[in-house]
Scaffold this motif. Structure first.
Motif, PDB file in Angstrom:
ATOM      1  N   ASP A 160      -5.622   8.270   1.201  1.00  0.00           N
ATOM      2  CA  ASP A 160      -6.534   8.853   1.986  1.00  0.00           C
ATOM      3  C   ASP A 160      -6.567   8.146   3.310  1.00  0.00           C
ATOM      4  O   ASP A 160      -7.216   8.806   4.311  1.00  0.00           O
ATOM      5  CB  ASP A 160      -7.844   8.174   1.315  1.00  0.00           C
ATOM      6  CG  ASP A 160      -8.340   9.276   0.016  1.00  0.00           C
ATOM      7  OD1 ASP A 160      -9.257   9.134  -0.770  1.00  0.00           O
ATOM      8  OD2 ASP A 160      -7.703  10.405   0.066  1.00  0.00           O
ATOM      9  N   SER A 161      -6.280   6.623   3.573  1.00  0.00           N
ATOM     10  CA  SER A 161      -6.133   6.053   4.558  1.00  0.00           C
ATOM     11  C   SER A 161      -5.437   6.727   5.655  1.00  0.00           C
ATOM     12  O   SER A 161      -5.441   6.297   7.144  1.00  0.00           O
ATOM     13  CB  SER A 161      -5.781   4.630   4.409  1.00  0.00           C
ATOM     14  OG  SER A 161      -4.380   4.554   3.908  1.00  0.00           O
ATOM     15  N   VAL A 162      -4.397   7.560   5.468  1.00  0.00           N
ATOM     16  CA  VAL A 162      -3.604   7.966   6.146  1.00  0.00           C
ATOM     17  C   VAL A 162      -3.516   9.431   6.416  1.00  0.00           C
ATOM     18  O   VAL A 162      -2.901  10.135   7.363  1.00  0.00           O
ATOM     19  CB  VAL A 162      -2.173   7.460   6.116  1.00  0.00           C
ATOM     20  CG1 VAL A 162      -2.035   5.936   6.328  1.00  0.00           C
ATOM     21  CG2 VAL A 162      -1.453   8.136   4.913  1.00  0.00           C
TER      22      VAL A 162
ATOM     23  N   GLU B 295      -5.409  -1.573  12.521  1.00  0.00           N
ATOM     24  CA  GLU B 295      -5.366  -1.679  11.037  1.00  0.00           C
ATOM     25  C   GLU B 295      -4.047  -1.054  10.410  1.00  0.00           C
ATOM     26  O   GLU B 295      -3.668  -1.448   9.279  1.00  0.00           O
ATOM     27  CB  GLU B 295      -6.634  -1.307  10.428  1.00  0.00           C
ATOM     28  CG  GLU B 295      -7.008   0.142  10.533  1.00  0.00           C
ATOM     29  CD  GLU B 295      -7.972   0.180  11.497  1.00  0.00           C
ATOM     30  OE1 GLU B 295      -8.034  -0.731  12.666  1.00  0.00           O
ATOM     31  OE2 GLU B 295      -9.129   0.844  11.589  1.00  0.00           O
ATOM     32  N   ASP B 296      -3.271  -0.286  11.042  1.00  0.00           N
ATOM     33  CA  ASP B 296      -1.998   0.347  10.765  1.00  0.00           C
ATOM     34  C   ASP B 296      -0.744  -0.899  10.733  1.00  0.00           C
ATOM     35  O   ASP B 296       0.190  -0.527  10.624  1.00  0.00           O
ATOM     36  CB  ASP B 296      -1.592   1.573  11.197  1.00  0.00           C
ATOM     37  CG  ASP B 296      -2.663   2.516  11.245  1.00  0.00           C
ATOM     38  OD1 ASP B 296      -2.956   3.268  12.094  1.00  0.00           O
ATOM     39  OD2 ASP B 296      -2.944   2.579   9.828  1.00  0.00           O
TER      40      ASP B 296
ATOM     41  N   GLU C 213       0.853  -1.025   0.113  1.00  0.00           N
ATOM     42  CA  GLU C 213      -0.132  -0.044  -0.068  1.00  0.00           C
ATOM     43  C   GLU C 213       0.816   1.320  -0.085  1.00  0.00           C
ATOM     44  O   GLU C 213       1.914   1.438   0.961  1.00  0.00           O
ATOM     45  CB  GLU C 213      -0.901   0.000   1.115  1.00  0.00           C
ATOM     46  CG  GLU C 213      -1.825   1.155   1.206  1.00  0.00           C
ATOM     47  CD  GLU C 213      -2.648   1.420   2.535  1.00  0.00           C
ATOM     48  OE1 GLU C 213      -2.357   0.365   3.458  1.00  0.00           O
ATOM     49  OE2 GLU C 213      -3.400   2.120   2.769  1.00  0.00           O
TER      50      GLU C 213
END
Length: 122
Positions: free
Chosen positions: A62-64, A89-90, A46
């Motif tokens: 976007d996830s971070v 989930e990280d 990712e």
């Protein structure tokens, strides 16, 4: 040639913070865009963040976005990833990479580090 060595991973509780470092050797560091990526079990690599050679441009997945910050110190040949508000989930192995700005977003790089484990406990 650029050699990359990550450090700063470890075990942290949910909501905690870590700062990853990526030390680079080689003459081309200051002319290379740098990126951070992660690989979790059963998932694809990712893209997380990238920073231009001068540090003037940054970009985040976007996830971070809003939780992670990428920065670099060309005098120290080091790129950083400040990670806040960590979630389970990280949890993953985190890698830094050097390459072309455009290609980093596509998870392509010229050089990769060996990775550092980040584990976030719930």
């Amino acid at each position: 040639q650029v050699q990359l060595v990550e450090s700063g991973g470890g075990l942290v509780q949910t909501g905690g913070s870590l700062r990853l470092s990526c030390a680079a050797s080689g003459r081309t560091f200051s002319s290379s865009a740098m990126g951070w990526f992660r690989l979790a079990p059963g998932k694809e690599r990712e893209f997380l963040a990238r920073i231009s050679a001068t540090g003037g441009n940054t970009d985040y997945a976007d996830s971070v976005k809003g939780r992670f910050t990428i920065s670099r110190d060309n005098a120290k040949n080091t790129v950083y990833l400040q990670m806040n508000s960590l979630k389970p989930e990280d949890t993953a192995v985190y890698y830094c990479a050097a390459g072309a700005w455009v290609l980093l977003r596509q998870r392509e790089a010229d050089y990769w580090g060996q990775g550092t484990q980040v584990t976030v406990s719930s």
